[in-house]
Design a protein around this motif. Structure first.
Motif, PDB file in Angstrom:
ATOM      1  N   PRO A  29      43.195  31.208  49.964  1.00 55.70           N
ATOM      2  CA  PRO A  29      43.256  32.120  48.815  1.00 55.70           C
ATOM      3  C   PRO A  29      41.965  32.237  48.010  1.00 55.70           C
ATOM      4  O   PRO A  29      41.574  33.335  47.617  1.00 55.70           O
ATOM      5  N   GLU A  30      41.273  31.131  47.774  1.00 56.68           N
ATOM      6  CA  GLU A  30      40.053  31.169  46.966  1.00 56.68           C
ATOM      7  C   GLU A  30      38.922  31.950  47.630  1.00 56.68           C
ATOM      8  O   GLU A  30      37.978  32.368  46.969  1.00 56.68           O
ATOM      9  N   ASP A  31      39.002  32.148  48.938  1.00 56.84           N
ATOM     10  CA  ASP A  31      37.953  32.879  49.654  1.00 56.84           C
ATOM     11  C   ASP A  31      37.857  34.341  49.248  1.00 56.84           C
ATOM     12  O   ASP A  31      36.862  34.998  49.539  1.00 56.84           O
ATOM     13  N   ILE A  32      38.853  34.855  48.560  1.00 55.56           N
ATOM     14  CA  ILE A  32      38.819  36.259  48.140  1.00 55.56           C
ATOM     15  C   ILE A  32      37.553  36.556  47.327  1.00 55.56           C
ATOM     16  O   ILE A  32      36.965  37.628  47.450  1.00 55.56           O
ATOM     17  N   ALA A  33      37.092  35.585  46.535  1.00 54.08           N
ATOM     18  CA  ALA A  33      35.894  35.782  45.716  1.00 54.08           C
ATOM     19  C   ALA A  33      34.642  35.943  46.578  1.00 54.08           C
ATOM     20  O   ALA A  33      33.687  36.611  46.172  1.00 54.08           O
ATOM     21  N   ASN A  34      34.651  35.371  47.775  1.00 52.30           N
ATOM     22  CA  ASN A  34      33.482  35.458  48.659  1.00 52.30           C
ATOM     23  C   ASN A  34      33.272  36.857  49.228  1.00 52.30           C
ATOM     24  O   ASN A  34      32.199  37.167  49.730  1.00 52.30           O
ATOM     25  N   TYR A  35      34.311  37.689  49.190  1.00 49.21           N
ATOM     26  CA  TYR A  35      34.206  39.039  49.750  1.00 49.21           C
ATOM     27  C   TYR A  35      33.808  40.082  48.712  1.00 49.21           C
ATOM     28  O   TYR A  35      33.690  41.255  49.030  1.00 49.21           O
ATOM     29  N   ALA A  36      33.628  39.659  47.459  1.00 48.20           N
ATOM     30  CA  ALA A  36      33.289  40.590  46.377  1.00 48.20           C
ATOM     31  C   ALA A  36      31.956  41.277  46.677  1.00 48.20           C
ATOM     32  O   ALA A  36      31.122  40.723  47.379  1.00 48.20           O
ATOM     33  N   PRO A  37      31.773  42.485  46.170  1.00 45.67           N
ATOM     34  CA  PRO A  37      32.653  43.169  45.240  1.00 45.67           C
ATOM     35  C   PRO A  37      33.904  43.723  45.929  1.00 45.67           C
ATOM     36  O   PRO A  37      33.839  44.240  47.036  1.00 45.67           O
ATOM     37  N   LEU A  38      35.036  43.582  45.226  1.00 47.79           N
ATOM     38  CA  LEU A  38      36.304  44.131  45.689  1.00 47.79           C
ATOM     39  C   LEU A  38      36.473  45.487  45.029  1.00 47.79           C
ATOM     40  O   LEU A  38      36.066  45.687  43.896  1.00 47.79           O
ATOM     41  N   GLU A  39      37.089  46.419  45.741  1.00 47.73           N
ATOM     42  CA  GLU A  39      37.232  47.746  45.163  1.00 47.73           C
ATOM     43  C   GLU A  39      38.661  48.260  45.265  1.00 47.73           C
ATOM     44  O   GLU A  39      39.453  47.769  46.069  1.00 47.73           O
TER      45      GLU A  39
END
Length: 168
Positions: A29-39
């Protein structure tokens, strides 16, 4: 295959200082920040993400440009996407859920069983939700190697060997 993949959703505000409740659809779950920017799906808004802590049923996070509880609440239900090329390649026997939706499912003899509407995770295994021809209700097909021996993304099809009685 879609050009964007949904990696999370905003469940509303967390606290009064602009943090959001974030549901992550990534394996870690925390890996979501690694894919930023999120749109957003339409690409109109883009956010950098800073995970502040784990909370029940998700994460608390700060999104760029979101400073108040009202800003965070206004984003409730917003799905967050990333371009496919930002995601890691998967081994041959793993698939992004977005790639499975819409595929045609046949049995091992080639008879049509339906189309994949959604992929659900029940905690143990994934389930493919199928719209089956001639059936009013959808069918949940376990997504295991034994029941789904072939996924051919290039041909847009899945070959399944469903348990006896599932489609009757």
């Amino acid at each position: 295959m879609s050009e964007k993949v949904c990696v999370g959703a905003i469940a509303g505000a967390f606290g009064v200082r602009g943090e959001v409740r974030l549901k992550s659809f990534t394996a870690v779950p925390e890996d979501i920040a690694n894919y930023a920017p999120l749109e957003t799906e339409d690409g109109a808004r883009s956010f950098t993400v800073k995970i502040t802590r784990q909370i029940k049923n998700g994460l608390a996070a700060r999104l760029s440009g979101i400073a108040t509880k009202e800003d965070a609440d206004a984003l409730r239900g917003t799905q967050l996407f990333v371009p496919r090329d930002r995601l890691p390649s998967l081994p041959d026997d793993e698939f992004y859920h977005a790639d499975l939706i819409g595929l045609t499912v046949t049995d091992t003899g080639g008879a049509p069983l339906g189309k994949v509407l959604a992929v659900h995770n029940n905690g143990a295994d994934d389930l493919l939700e199928l719209s089956a021809p001639g059936q009013k209700q959808t069918v949940l097909l376990p997504f295991t190697k034994a029941i789904v021996p072939t996924v051919d993304l290039a041909q847009g099809r899945i070959v399944a060997d469903p348990p006896e009685g599932l489609f009757s």
